[in-house]
Scaffold this active site. Sequence first.
Site, short mmCIF file in Angstrom:
data_model
loop_
_atom_site.label_atom_id
_atom_site.label_comp_id
_atom_site.label_asym_id
_atom_site.label_seq_id
_atom_site.Cartn_x
_atom_site.Cartn_y
_atom_site.Cartn_z
N TYR A 116 0.86 -1.18 0.00
CA TYR A 116 0.00 0.00 0.00
C TYR A 116 0.89 1.23 0.00
O TYR A 116 1.90 1.28 0.70
CB TYR A 116 -0.88 0.01 1.26
CG TYR A 116 -1.66 1.29 1.43
CD1 TYR A 116 -2.98 1.38 1.00
CD2 TYR A 116 -1.07 2.43 2.01
CE1 TYR A 116 -3.70 2.56 1.13
CE2 TYR A 116 -1.79 3.61 2.14
CZ TYR A 116 -3.09 3.67 1.70
OH TYR A 116 -3.79 4.84 1.82
N GLU A 138 -4.17 7.30 -3.32
CA GLU A 138 -4.06 6.00 -2.68
C GLU A 138 -3.78 4.97 -3.76
O GLU A 138 -4.51 4.90 -4.74
CB GLU A 138 -5.37 5.70 -1.96
CG GLU A 138 -5.28 4.50 -1.08
CD GLU A 138 -6.56 4.26 -0.31
OE1 GLU A 138 -6.57 4.49 0.91
OE2 GLU A 138 -7.56 3.86 -0.93
#
Length: 391
Positions: A109, A197
């Site tokens: 991530y 993101e």
Amino acid sequence: MNIHEYQAKEIFQKYNVPTPRGYVAHSVEEAVSNAEKLGGSIWVVKAQIHAGGRGLGGGVKLARSLEEVKTLSSEILGMTLVTHQTGPEGKLVQKIYIEEGVDIADELYLGVVLDRAQEMPVIMASLEGGMEIENVAHDSPEKIIKVAVDPSIGFQPFHGRALAFGLGLQKEEINNFIKFASALYTVYMENDVEMIEINPLVKTKSGNFVALDGKVGFDDNALYRHPEIEAMRDLSEENPAEREASNFGLSYVKLDGNVGCMVNGAGLAMGTMDTINYMGGFPANFLDVGGGANAQTVAKGFEIILRDPNVKSIFVNIFGGIVRCDRIANGILEATKLVDVHVPVIVRLDGTNAPEAAEILRNANIKNIITATDLGDGARKAVAAAKGELV
Ligand code: ADP
Ligand code: MG
């Protein structure tokens, strides 16, 4: 403003943030020809909606032949995709993205957000790719590595090393990762982004990093500086009530409670919502009617608030600074003639000419308009009214 994954990836490519190759499609035929154009033998068909969790909802599927691209595309295009971010009503899929399949070694991530407390952008990285980062932050915050970047010095290799070491990357992966993070930071800064993101950021078997997903939100107040980004706006993805409100100069955000709020000024609106919560109720919306509230804007506000069937009472909390309270009171009476206001309306007006305003509302003697003396009194009455209690 939010954009689709395929648009985020277009921006990434401009800044040398590696992504898989892919093309957007609006029809099954276009999807198949995109797959042919990409070549290879594995494709991924991805629903393009402004919400995450598409994979779990059945909106991201792997195809191993052109025939399968065709079948999956016809299934996904036009489906109502329900994910944990769309709400139970789901979102209609009008576009799909056909992307080459990537050989995934590891899912990580990587995100960039503004940290208001530190007054700096913060880069966040985690080995827990593919998971909701909010859940990781809640259950095991130590698994998220955060590095704040002072915008006056910009992204430096040491920021990248702090992240890479925190992730425990191998020596030969570190430079690739630093390049990736640096390019992503540039995307963030140069486009007035509020949050990026990449979930998952994929490590390939050859130790390269690829943005497999991309979610980007921009600062609306800076959009005028980026006409090419504003052109990416997809109105069909936005809440129609919020859009209509903004056309009338009102800032409206729909929430899940049952007490409608009409307030002037964002700060007072937040305070009003907090006080409703404090009194045991839940706001149905945030609505800032702005400095120049008049009968038309108040009427529009009522109309938009009442379109939400959850609304059981409305709390009008307006401070007469620039506008005079007596004008607002008349505006509210005018508005009730323009719109059928069928729920109790609790009105608290304070500031310039507040006593005159109270007089006007009292004299009008309308059954479902109830006056309040202060914020606490108004919030209490609005919460009680929403519960169907007599106030
Ligand atoms: P969402 O977050 O909305 O579910 P993603 O783009 O993250 O959508 O895709 C979900 C999952 O599908 C990813 O975690 C990854 O495992 C897989 N996936 C997505 N794109 C590709 C691709 N191009 N190649 C291989 N797998 C992919
Ligand atoms: Mg994702």
